[in-house]
Design an enzyme around this catalytic site. Sequence first.
Site, PDB file in Angstrom:
ATOM      1  N   THR A  12       7.509  -8.528   2.188  1.00 17.08           N
ATOM      2  CA  THR A  12       8.970  -8.471   2.063  1.00 17.08           C
ATOM      3  C   THR A  12       9.619  -9.724   2.609  1.00 17.08           C
ATOM      4  O   THR A  12      10.619 -10.206   2.074  1.00 17.08           O
ATOM      5  CB  THR A  12       9.500  -7.223   2.807  1.00 17.08           C
ATOM      6  OG1 THR A  12       9.043  -6.068   2.106  1.00 17.08           O
ATOM      7  CG2 THR A  12      11.006  -7.182   2.893  1.00 17.08           C
ATOM      8  N   SER A  54       1.813  -6.574   0.560  1.00 19.38           N
ATOM      9  CA  SER A  54       0.582  -6.316   1.319  1.00 19.38           C
ATOM     10  C   SER A  54      -0.086  -5.000   0.944  1.00 19.38           C
ATOM     11  O   SER A  54      -1.210  -4.736   1.372  1.00 19.38           O
ATOM     12  CB  SER A  54       0.817  -6.394   2.824  1.00 19.38           C
ATOM     13  OG  SER A  54       1.391  -5.213   3.319  1.00 19.38           O
ATOM     14  N   THR A  85       4.414  -5.904   5.858  1.00 17.14           N
ATOM     15  CA  THR A  85       4.203  -5.043   7.034  1.00 17.14           C
ATOM     16  C   THR A  85       3.247  -3.880   6.750  1.00 17.14           C
ATOM     17  O   THR A  85       2.609  -3.380   7.669  1.00 17.14           O
ATOM     18  CB  THR A  85       5.543  -4.449   7.506  1.00 17.14           C
ATOM     19  OG1 THR A  85       6.147  -3.751   6.415  1.00 17.14           O
ATOM     20  CG2 THR A  85       6.477  -5.523   8.012  1.00 17.14           C
TER      21      THR A  85
HETATM   22  N1  LIG Z   1       8.196  -4.745   4.772  1.00 17.86           N
HETATM   23  C1  LIG Z   1       7.191  -5.102   3.986  1.00 17.86           C
HETATM   24  O1  LIG Z   1       6.696  -6.197   4.082  1.00 17.86           O
HETATM   25  C2  LIG Z   1       6.677  -4.052   3.018  1.00 17.86           C
HETATM   26  C3  LIG Z   1       5.979  -4.589   1.798  1.00 17.86           C
HETATM   27  N2  LIG Z   1       5.701  -3.504   0.877  1.00 17.86           N
HETATM   28  C4  LIG Z   1       4.643  -5.249   2.135  1.00 17.86           C
HETATM   29  O2  LIG Z   1       3.883  -4.726   2.894  1.00 17.86           O
HETATM   30  O3  LIG Z   1       4.338  -6.282   1.588  1.00 17.86           O
END
Ligand SMILES: NC(=O)C[C@H](N)C(=O)O
Length: 329
Positions: A12, A54, A85
Amino acid sequence: MKKILLLATGGTIASVVGEDGLTPGMTADELISYLPAHNHLYQVDSKVLMEIDSTNMQPEFWVRIAEAVYKNYDDYDGFVITHGTDTMSYTSAALSYMLQNMSKPVVITGSQVPIHNNHTDAIHNMRNAAQFACENIGGVFIVFDGKVINGTRAVKVRTRSYDAFESINHPYVAYFEGDEIKYTTSVAPVQNQEMMLDISLCPDVFLLKLHPGTKPELFDYLKQHYKGVIIEGFGLGGVPTQGRNLLPKIIELIEAGVAVVITTQCLEEGGDLTLYEVGRRVGREQIISSKDMNKEAIVPKLMWALGKSNDLKEIKELMETSIADDTTL
Ligand SMILES: NC(=O)C[C@H](N)C(=O)O
């Protein structure tokens, strides 16, 4: 002035609005433009390693990240890895096993809100991460929402809030008070050992969460397709022994040469196989205890241990040895 290398992997933090929603697409230079332009602490170079959400992270990509750190290790004082995350804790643990004896920090960060949005947490997290990457400390860390968490101890516990991560069964390494880094425990002095890259992972690992009614037949499939099975049992590590009895199937797995780890579904305080029938009946020398490790550490650790050995005794010993502070029991 310290030299920092920022390795971007997506998430993100680097996302822009695309046709199908948020998707990683920012250049590494765009990302570092959010770091303070005039600072006397660090100078940052950057590289995009991959541009993925991710949720699409794979063990093979952990290897690419580890190799990138290793290749550039002598040329930089610290590393910042920007990452989504959702699987960040798995990556931080995987890197902790693949990159050992480090005398420099590898700091992983990301954000809950994209960097160009109002109210983003990305700028704060990136600045803290870059600052922590200048510390005289070795190892892998997650820096997020003002906290520094040991790479093998982070768990994402909140889907939306800025304080997405907690350090489980371990104190925070440090936290930020404004621009100041406050350590919570004394940190071991940096040793000048040769850093080690250890990347032979075996991805044939399955994580099974039990529920009342889990069917024993499932284990026949696992036996054929996996070299390691992690069972998230109940409480301290309980596994059903009546009704849909799983014990005979666990014994079959071990007899077939599959490494079996029993852990707990509870987030805190770890498991204890000495208390339960599965530990007693199957034999503690056969089953690998997760102690107080998080599943985010157990999964890559088992892939790493299986990549080093086929011998169940050796695998058990590797798994039950504390590495990068992943267990204290
Ligand atoms: N806040 C984030 O980065 C969530 C995103 N879906 C990821 O893990 O790439």
